[in-house]
Every structure is written in structure tokens, then in C-alpha cells.
Design an enzyme around this catalytic site. Structure first.
Site, PDB file in Angstrom:
ATOM      1  N   LYS A 202       8.372  -5.338 -14.977  1.00 29.40           N
ATOM      2  CA  LYS A 202       7.265  -6.241 -14.623  1.00 29.40           C
ATOM      3  C   LYS A 202       5.977  -5.476 -14.897  1.00 29.40           C
ATOM      4  O   LYS A 202       5.526  -4.671 -14.087  1.00 29.40           O
ATOM      5  CB  LYS A 202       7.363  -6.635 -13.137  1.00 29.40           C
ATOM      6  CG  LYS A 202       6.801  -7.980 -12.788  1.00 29.40           C
ATOM      7  CD  LYS A 202       5.313  -8.147 -12.704  1.00 29.40           C
ATOM      8  CE  LYS A 202       4.493  -7.293 -11.811  1.00 29.40           C
ATOM      9  NZ  LYS A 202       3.083  -7.209 -12.311  1.00 29.40           N
TER      10      LYS A 202
ATOM     11  N   GLU B 145       5.529   6.541  -8.027  1.00 32.17           N
ATOM     12  CA  GLU B 145       4.428   7.362  -8.562  1.00 32.17           C
ATOM     13  C   GLU B 145       3.149   6.663  -8.140  1.00 32.17           C
ATOM     14  O   GLU B 145       2.763   5.655  -8.728  1.00 32.17           O
ATOM     15  CB  GLU B 145       4.524   7.447 -10.094  1.00 32.17           C
ATOM     16  CG  GLU B 145       5.750   8.161 -10.608  1.00 32.17           C
ATOM     17  CD  GLU B 145       5.694   9.679 -10.398  1.00 32.17           C
ATOM     18  OE1 GLU B 145       4.608  10.211 -10.128  1.00 32.17           O
ATOM     19  OE2 GLU B 145       6.754  10.313 -10.490  1.00 32.17           O
TER      20      GLU B 145
ATOM     21  N   CYS C 184      -4.357   8.430 -12.565  1.00 26.62           N
ATOM     22  CA  CYS C 184      -3.926   8.883 -11.238  1.00 26.62           C
ATOM     23  C   CYS C 184      -4.130  10.382 -11.081  1.00 26.62           C
ATOM     24  O   CYS C 184      -4.361  10.866  -9.983  1.00 26.62           O
ATOM     25  CB  CYS C 184      -2.463   8.534 -11.024  1.00 26.62           C
ATOM     26  SG  CYS C 184      -1.424   9.216 -12.311  1.00 26.62           S
TER      27      CYS C 184
ATOM     28  N   GLU D 183      -9.803   7.375  -3.647  1.00 30.00           N
ATOM     29  CA  GLU D 183      -9.531   7.539  -5.074  1.00 30.00           C
ATOM     30  C   GLU D 183     -10.532   6.641  -5.813  1.00 30.00           C
ATOM     31  O   GLU D 183     -10.500   5.423  -5.683  1.00 30.00           O
ATOM     32  CB  GLU D 183      -8.089   7.094  -5.357  1.00 30.00           C
ATOM     33  CG  GLU D 183      -7.650   7.365  -6.775  1.00 30.00           C
ATOM     34  CD  GLU D 183      -6.270   6.779  -7.068  1.00 30.00           C
ATOM     35  OE1 GLU D 183      -5.888   5.763  -6.456  1.00 30.00           O
ATOM     36  OE2 GLU D 183      -5.576   7.332  -7.938  1.00 30.00           O
TER      37      GLU D 183
HETATM   38  N1  LIG Z   1       1.310   8.620  -9.797  1.00 29.55           N
HETATM   39  C1  LIG Z   1       1.263   8.096 -11.010  1.00 29.55           C
HETATM   40  O1  LIG Z   1       1.985   8.527 -11.917  1.00 29.55           O
HETATM   41  C2  LIG Z   1       0.338   6.949 -11.304  1.00 29.55           C
HETATM   42  C3  LIG Z   1       0.175   6.562 -12.629  1.00 29.55           C
HETATM   43  C4  LIG Z   1      -0.689   5.506 -12.917  1.00 29.55           C
HETATM   44  C5  LIG Z   1      -1.368   4.862 -11.878  1.00 29.55           C
HETATM   45  N2  LIG Z   1      -1.173   5.260 -10.610  1.00 29.55           N
HETATM   46  C6  LIG Z   1      -1.908   4.612  -9.511  1.00 29.55           C
HETATM   47  O2  LIG Z   1      -1.987   3.215  -9.737  1.00 29.55           O
HETATM   48  C7  LIG Z   1      -3.179   2.674  -9.190  1.00 29.55           C
HETATM   49  C8  LIG Z   1      -3.877   1.824 -10.229  1.00 29.55           C
HETATM   50  O3  LIG Z   1      -2.996   0.933 -10.812  1.00 29.55           O
HETATM   51  P1  LIG Z   1      -2.945  -0.623 -10.391  1.00 29.55           P
HETATM   52  O4  LIG Z   1      -4.279  -1.096  -9.947  1.00 29.55           O
HETATM   53  O5  LIG Z   1      -2.267  -1.354 -11.491  1.00 29.55           O
HETATM   54  O6  LIG Z   1      -1.998  -0.560  -9.131  1.00 29.55           O
HETATM   55  P2  LIG Z   1      -1.382  -1.760  -8.286  1.00 29.55           P
HETATM   56  O7  LIG Z   1      -0.569  -1.110  -7.240  1.00 29.55           O
HETATM   57  O8  LIG Z   1      -2.418  -2.713  -7.877  1.00 29.55           O
HETATM   58  O9  LIG Z   1      -0.441  -2.520  -9.311  1.00 29.55           O
HETATM   59  C9  LIG Z   1       0.647  -1.886  -9.929  1.00 29.55           C
HETATM   60  C10 LIG Z   1       1.699  -2.910 -10.281  1.00 29.55           C
HETATM   61  O10 LIG Z   1       2.192  -3.487  -9.085  1.00 29.55           O
HETATM   62  C11 LIG Z   1       2.171  -4.907  -9.216  1.00 29.55           C
HETATM   63  N3  LIG Z   1       2.044  -5.493  -7.884  1.00 29.55           N
HETATM   64  C12 LIG Z   1       0.947  -5.658  -7.135  1.00 29.55           C
HETATM   65  N4  LIG Z   1       1.270  -6.197  -5.947  1.00 29.55           N
HETATM   66  C13 LIG Z   1       2.610  -6.366  -5.965  1.00 29.55           C
HETATM   67  C14 LIG Z   1       3.561  -6.871  -5.027  1.00 29.55           C
HETATM   68  N5  LIG Z   1       3.208  -7.296  -3.822  1.00 29.55           N
HETATM   69  N6  LIG Z   1       4.855  -6.886  -5.391  1.00 29.55           N
HETATM   70  C15 LIG Z   1       5.227  -6.428  -6.597  1.00 29.55           C
HETATM   71  N7  LIG Z   1       4.392  -5.960  -7.516  1.00 29.55           N
HETATM   72  C16 LIG Z   1       3.104  -5.918  -7.198  1.00 29.55           C
HETATM   73  C17 LIG Z   1       1.015  -5.180 -10.141  1.00 29.55           C
HETATM   74  O11 LIG Z   1       1.137  -6.472 -10.680  1.00 29.55           O
HETATM   75  C18 LIG Z   1       1.204  -4.059 -11.143  1.00 29.55           C
HETATM   76  O12 LIG Z   1       2.218  -4.396 -12.049  1.00 29.55           O
HETATM   77  C19 LIG Z   1      -3.999   3.881  -8.786  1.00 29.55           C
HETATM   78  O13 LIG Z   1      -3.897   4.079  -7.409  1.00 29.55           O
HETATM   79  C20 LIG Z   1      -3.326   5.033  -9.523  1.00 29.55           C
HETATM   80  O14 LIG Z   1      -3.518   6.291  -8.932  1.00 29.55           O
HETATM   81  C21 LIG Z   1      -0.337   6.281 -10.295  1.00 29.55           C
HETATM   82  O1  LIG Z   2      -2.399   7.543 -14.380  1.00 26.15           O
HETATM   83  C1  LIG Z   2      -1.612   8.429 -14.232  1.00 26.15           C
HETATM   84  C2  LIG Z   2      -0.614   8.870 -15.219  1.00 26.15           C
HETATM   85  C3  LIG Z   2      -1.263   9.399 -16.416  1.00 26.15           C
HETATM   86  C4  LIG Z   2      -0.468  10.514 -17.013  1.00 26.15           C
HETATM   87  O2  LIG Z   2       0.741  10.375 -17.217  1.00 26.15           O
HETATM   88  O3  LIG Z   2      -1.072  11.544 -17.273  1.00 26.15           O
END
Ligand SMILES: NC(=O)c1ccc[n+]([C@@H]2O[C@H](COP(=O)([O-])OP(=O)(O)OC[C@H]3O[C@@H](n4cnc5c(N)ncnc54)[C@H](O)[C@@H]3O)[C@@H](O)[C@H]2O)c1
Ligand SMILES: O=CCCC(=O)O
Length: 506
Positions: free
Chosen positions: A196, A274, A308, A407
Site C-alpha cells: 500500500k 521504520e 527520516c 521532527e
Molecule cells: N525510519 C525510516 O526508515 C523512515 C523512512 C521514511 C520515512 N519515515 C518517517 O515517515 C514519516 C513521513 O512519511 P509519511 O508522512 O508518509 O508518514 P505517514 O505515517 O503519514 O504515512 C505512511 C504510510 O502510512 C499510510 N497510513 C496513514 N494512516 C494509516 C492508517 N491509519 N492505516 C494504514 N495506513 C496508514 C499512508 O497512507 C502512507 O502510506 C516521517 O515521520 C519519517 O521520519 C521513516
Molecule cells: O527517509 C528515510 C529513509 C531514507 C534512507 O533510506 O536513507
């Protein structure tokens, strides 16, 4: 007509292209090897964040579609789990080759829907594809163990079994790499999946699925369910709670990660999470300041701050604070060129959507209102569009300001002063997140102490980029559970089975 300047990849000519001619622009979801509409026939628009033009309308799927996709992945798992590691490796390798071969086309899709500059989008394809290449190799080394038994005439064997169907839920900031990092690993392990993708960036996921199909993955192994933000909770519930799902692999915010973790707990399912970071970037007086500034540019402005592992708190020793901030400001003036990602020379594209742009604006306004000093930037770059923001440095930020602990996920560098190693460790560790951290020092003893004492899943010494397929990527505390990349990234998708062979003398 919606236009897209595809030729700017080469920065030489300026051909104007219709989105309809973009390679691999799929407008259907992908379930059981078929390109399909939502059962309800609902659609939602995918927008270019640079100008809000509609790139495509795609299926807005719901719980019923998610169930269909899980059924397909479950059925295909019956045979996929018995394929040889060699065959899985060969398919992954073909998928890798196709992604690399088509990197310019895939990068155009990323730039169109995620906004990042074309060169950076291409870099993401190279990075994301490296997971497919790495896991193609790893697939053939998912070894078991034969353990000396405490009993005569008995033998203990441990083997690794695939978890089954994996629900893969991914964010928009690296719409290709966050999928390949999971899907490469789970396919190598012998699992199947339902992806998804984020509602802002589903087209990259669909393009990747098309190339997987061309690489020869049989129907049902990889499924892509597209959904708007409105439908994400309903789809997510099925993906987390369906009894046929063995694992939920999520990358995204800590807030959503906790919701999914709660749902997964009901079925005692495996999770790989993650989540968000709040990464410190620490500079000691012995550091090479020019090098630290170069690396700070990568750690802060990669994807315009929407990473992230992006540096969120610059903690600079008082002895080098002014020199660092001055050099950082000058580097921003030299390197940060704001504009739409397809335009030649641009290095900082738009933020992904209006919510993200509003969040960054309000964090900076709150800090300024409470006395923070703007060294450079500090406001939206409205001349480029509603989602552009100036590359910014703030100093004099205090704990009572919202930006201190959050963040930021945008092009804002917050610089704090510290005096001692103990003090900086205290500040750096005073957060519930623990993803990446960066330390700049030439003192080897200090480097070891920081590596040991920083409460983060990853520590980079004298570098601003941690990510690759080979290391184990991941966080501690509320930044997540599990690791991606490396052999550990594959193990996440396996269970250990213990078989006891007894009565061997009979
Ligand atoms: N640790 C890592 O490797 C990593 C990598 C990339 C991004 N991130 C984190 O992601 C965040 C930014 O990304 P974002 O805004 O897309 O995050 P988000 O959590 O808003 O969304 C991520 C995914 O979850 C889905 N989603 C949202 N609500 C949901 C629900 N209730 N049920 C199921 N799916 C749902 C979204 O549609 C999307 O596909 C930041 O906090 C960033 O740090 C972490
Ligand atoms: O947004 C976080 C992941 C990005 C990365 O893999 O370096």
C-alpha cells in the site's frame, strides 16, 4: 494540457512532454497479475507538488480490494515458498537490471509526484535498486544451523521459514527505495506481499510493479493496492488484521506506526517498523569544519529535509559555533537552488503537500515569535509556488519552542551551542526517538565514546550519509522495531523452525 519537462534529466534540451507519454505511468492497481480498478470504481488524483497539476487519477481502493489482494498473495505463497533460492535470486536480479536500465523513466515519475529534483530522483533509483541487487545475492545465503545435541542419537536442526504474506505500507519521501528495501528482502526470504504505497506517490510503486512483472515474478507474488488518505485506515486495518497476513512492514510516522502496531498485536503478527527520527548532528572542536559543513548539507537538505535520517538538531561546540554557522550559511547560498524538480540546476524542490508546507511554516513562525534568530531563509518561497520553503538556519532556539523537539521534515536547520561532551550527550539522548545520529570529531577516543553512548540505532562518525543496502538500517525507542538492509533485513521476514531428529539409531 499537463506538461512535464522530461528532457531536463540531461540538462541540455527542453522537450515538453505530456504526462500521458511518460513511460511506466500505470493508472490501475496491480492485483494477482492484473491491472485493475477499485471494485467500487472510485478514483483519486495524484498531484505534482510543484504546481498541483493532476498527473493521473488512479483507483481509490478500500477494504474489499485489500482482501482480494491478500487472497492473491496467500494463494501465490503456496508455490512461491517452494521456489529455489537460486530462482528467486535470478528474478530479483532481473528486476534490478530493469530498474537500472529504466532509471531515467522511473526518476521522471518520482520527480513528477514527489517533487524531488531529477538528479536526486535518479539517485534514489540507483539507491533503491541496490537493495534488489543485494537481496538477490542474499537470497542464496539464508542458511540454517545444525546444532550439537545434548542427547545421544538425536540431531537438532534450525531452518529459516518465510513468514507468508507481508503487508507493506510505505511513505512518500522515498517512494521507490522504501519499497525495494522491504520487497527485495521479503521476496528473497520466500514471502509474497501486498504493497500500500503512500497516497502522494503511488505511481512510482506501480511503475516498479510493472518492471517486476517484466522481470518474471508470477502473478500474486507482488500486489499493489492504491488508496487515498481517506481510505488508508480501512485498507490498513485489513492489511494488519487479516489472519492470512504474517507480517506488517511499515515505514512512516511514529504516530501511524503505533496505530498499526496496535492492530498487528491483535493477531500476534510480526512487525517491522521504520518510524520517525529526530537526528542530532554533533560537531566537536577537533572536527574539520569544512568537511562537517559539506556533510551537513547532505544530512539536512537531502530530499529538501524530508528524510527520516535527516539531521534535525545541529549541536555545535561553542568554540566552533560561529565558524560552523557562517560556513553553513555560505554553503546554502551556493548550493540551495529552489524550484520545480524538473528544472535544470534546481537542488531543492517543493515540500510534498500543503500540510507539510504549513507545518514547516508554523514551526518557524512559532520559534521566531519566541525569540529564535533567523540566520538565512525563514519563510515560504511563494514565488515558486505554495509548497516551496526557503533553505533556513535558525539559532537561539529554546526548549519551549515547538521546533526544539519535533521532527521538522523540511529545509530548516536548527543550530544549538554546547560546551561539554556530557552536555551534548544529554541533549542528544533527551528524545523518545532514536534513529540516526552524526558526530564530527578527530578524537578517536571521543568517537568510540559517542558510538557507545548515543542512544540511536545508527551513528555516523564524520559522515552525513548512512544509507546503503549493506548495513542494518533502523532505530530504537519510538523510531521503530527491526532492521532493513543487510542479512538482518532478510531475517526479519523469516521464522526459525526447530526440527528435532530423534531415534537416529533405530
Ligand atoms: N525510519 C525510516 O526508515 C523512515 C523512512 C521514511 C520515512 N519515515 C518517517 O515517515 C514519516 C513521513 O512519511 P509519511 O508522512 O508518509 O508518514 P505517514 O505515517 O503519514 O504515512 C505512511 C504510510 O502510512 C499510510 N497510513 C496513514 N494512516 C494509516 C492508517 N491509519 N492505516 C494504514 N495506513 C496508514 C499512508 O497512507 C502512507 O502510506 C516521517 O515521520 C519519517 O521520519 C521513516
Ligand atoms: O527517509 C528515510 C529513509 C531514507 C534512507 O533510506 O536513507
Amino acid at each position: 494540457m499537463v506538461i512535464f519537462r522530461s528532457s531536463l534529466l540531461s540538462n541540455t534540451k527542453s522537450l515538453i512532454m505530456d504526462y500521458r507519454n511518460m513511460h511506466f505511468l500505470r493508472k490501475n492497481a496491480y492485483i494477482n497479475g492484473q491491472w485493475v480498478n477499485a471494485q467500487s470504481n472510485a478514483v483519486f488524483p495524484v498531484l505534482n507538488p510543484a504546481d498541483d497539476k493532476v498527473i493521473a487519477e488512479i483507483p481509490d481502493m478500500d477494504a474489499a480490494d485489500a482482501k482480494t489482494a491478500i487472497a492473491a498473495a496467500t494463494e501465490s505463497f503456496r508455490t512461491w515458498k517452494y521456489t529455489t533460492a537460486k530462482d528467486r535470486a535470478a528474478m530479483l536480479r532481473r528486476w534490478y537490471d530493469l530498474c537500472v536500465k529504466n532509471q531515467d523513466h522511473l526518476a521522471e515519475i518520482i520527480t513528477a509526484e514527489a517533487g524531488k529534483p531529477l538528479a536526486e530522483a535518479k539517485g534514489e533509483i540507483v539507491y533503491g535498486s541496490s537493495f534488489l541487487e543485494f537481496f538477490a545475492d542474499t537470497a542464496r545465503h539464508i542458511n540454517g544451523e545444525v546444532i550439537p545435541s545434548p542427547w545421544p542419537n538425536k540431531q537438532i536442526m534450525l531452518t529459516r521459514q518465510p513468514l507468508g504474506v507481508v503487508s507493506v505500507i510505505t511513505p512518500w519521501n522515498f517512494p521507490f527505495a522504501m519499497i525495494t528495501r522491504k520487497v527485495g528482502a521479503l521476496l528473497a526470504a520466500g514471502c509474497t506481499c501486498v504493497i500500500k504505497p503512500a497516497e502522494d506517490t503511488p505511481l512510482t510503486a506501480l511503475a516498479a510493479a510493472q518492471l517486476a512483472e517484466e522481470a518474471g515474478f508470477p502473478k500474486g507474488i507482488i500486489n499493489v493496492v492504491t488508496a487515498s488518505r481517506k481510505n488508508a485506515p480501512a485498507v490498513g486495518k485489513v492489511l494488519c488484521e487479516d489472519p492470512d497476513v504474517g507480517c506488517i512492514s511499515f515505514t512512516g510516522s511514529t504516530h501511524v506506526g503505533k496505530i498499526l502496531y496496535g492492530m498487528a498485536a491483535k493477531g500476534v503478527k510480526r512487525v517491522s517498523l521504520e518510524l520517525g527520527g529526530n537526528c542530532p548532528f554533533i560537531v566537536f572542536p577537533s572536527a574539520d569544519i569544512n568537511h562537517a559543513v559539506e556533510q551537513a548539507m547532505m544530512a539536512k537538505f537531502r530530499n529538501n529535509g524530508q528524510a527520516c535520517v535527516g539531521a534535525n538538531r545541529f549541536l555545535i561546540h561553542a568554540d566552533v559555533f560561529d565558524a560552523f554557522v557562517e560556513a553553513f550559511k555560505n554553503k546554502i547560498i551556493e548550493k540551495c537552488i529552489i524550484g520545480p524538480g524538473y528544472k535544470a540546476g534546481v537542488t531543492c524542490g517543493p515540500l510534498i503537500n500543503i500540510e507539510q508546507a504549513t507545518k514547516v511554516k508554523s514551526l518557524v513562525e512559532d520559534a521566531r515569535g519566541r525569540g529564535a534568530k533567523v540566520v538565512i531563509g525563514g519563510k515560504p518561497a511563494l514565488e515558486h509556488g505554495t509548497k516551496f520553503y526557503e533553505s533556513t538556519i535558525l539559532t537561539d532556539v529554546k526548549p519551549e519552542m515547538k521546533i526544539y523537539g519535533e521532527e521538522i521534515f523540511g529545509p530548516v536547520a536548527v543550530c544549538h551551542k554546547f560546551n561539554t561532551e556530557e552536555e551534548v550527550l544529554e541533549i542528544a539522548n533527551s528524545t523518545r526517538t532514536g534513529l540516526g545520529s552524526y558526530v564530527f570529531t578527530k578524537d578517536l577516543g571521543q568517537a568510540f565514546r559517542m558510538s557507545q553512548k548515543l542512544e540511536f540505532g545508527m551513528v555516523a562518525i564524520n559522515d552525513g550519509v548512512l544509507s546503503a543496502a549493506e548495513p542494518a538500517f533502523g532505530g530504537i525507542k519510538e523510531s521503530g522495531i527491526g532492521r532493513e538492509g543487510s542479512k538482518h533485513g532478510v531475517e526479519e521476514y523469516t521464522d526459525i523452525k526447530y526440527t528435532l531428529f530423534s531415534a537416529l539409531d533405530k
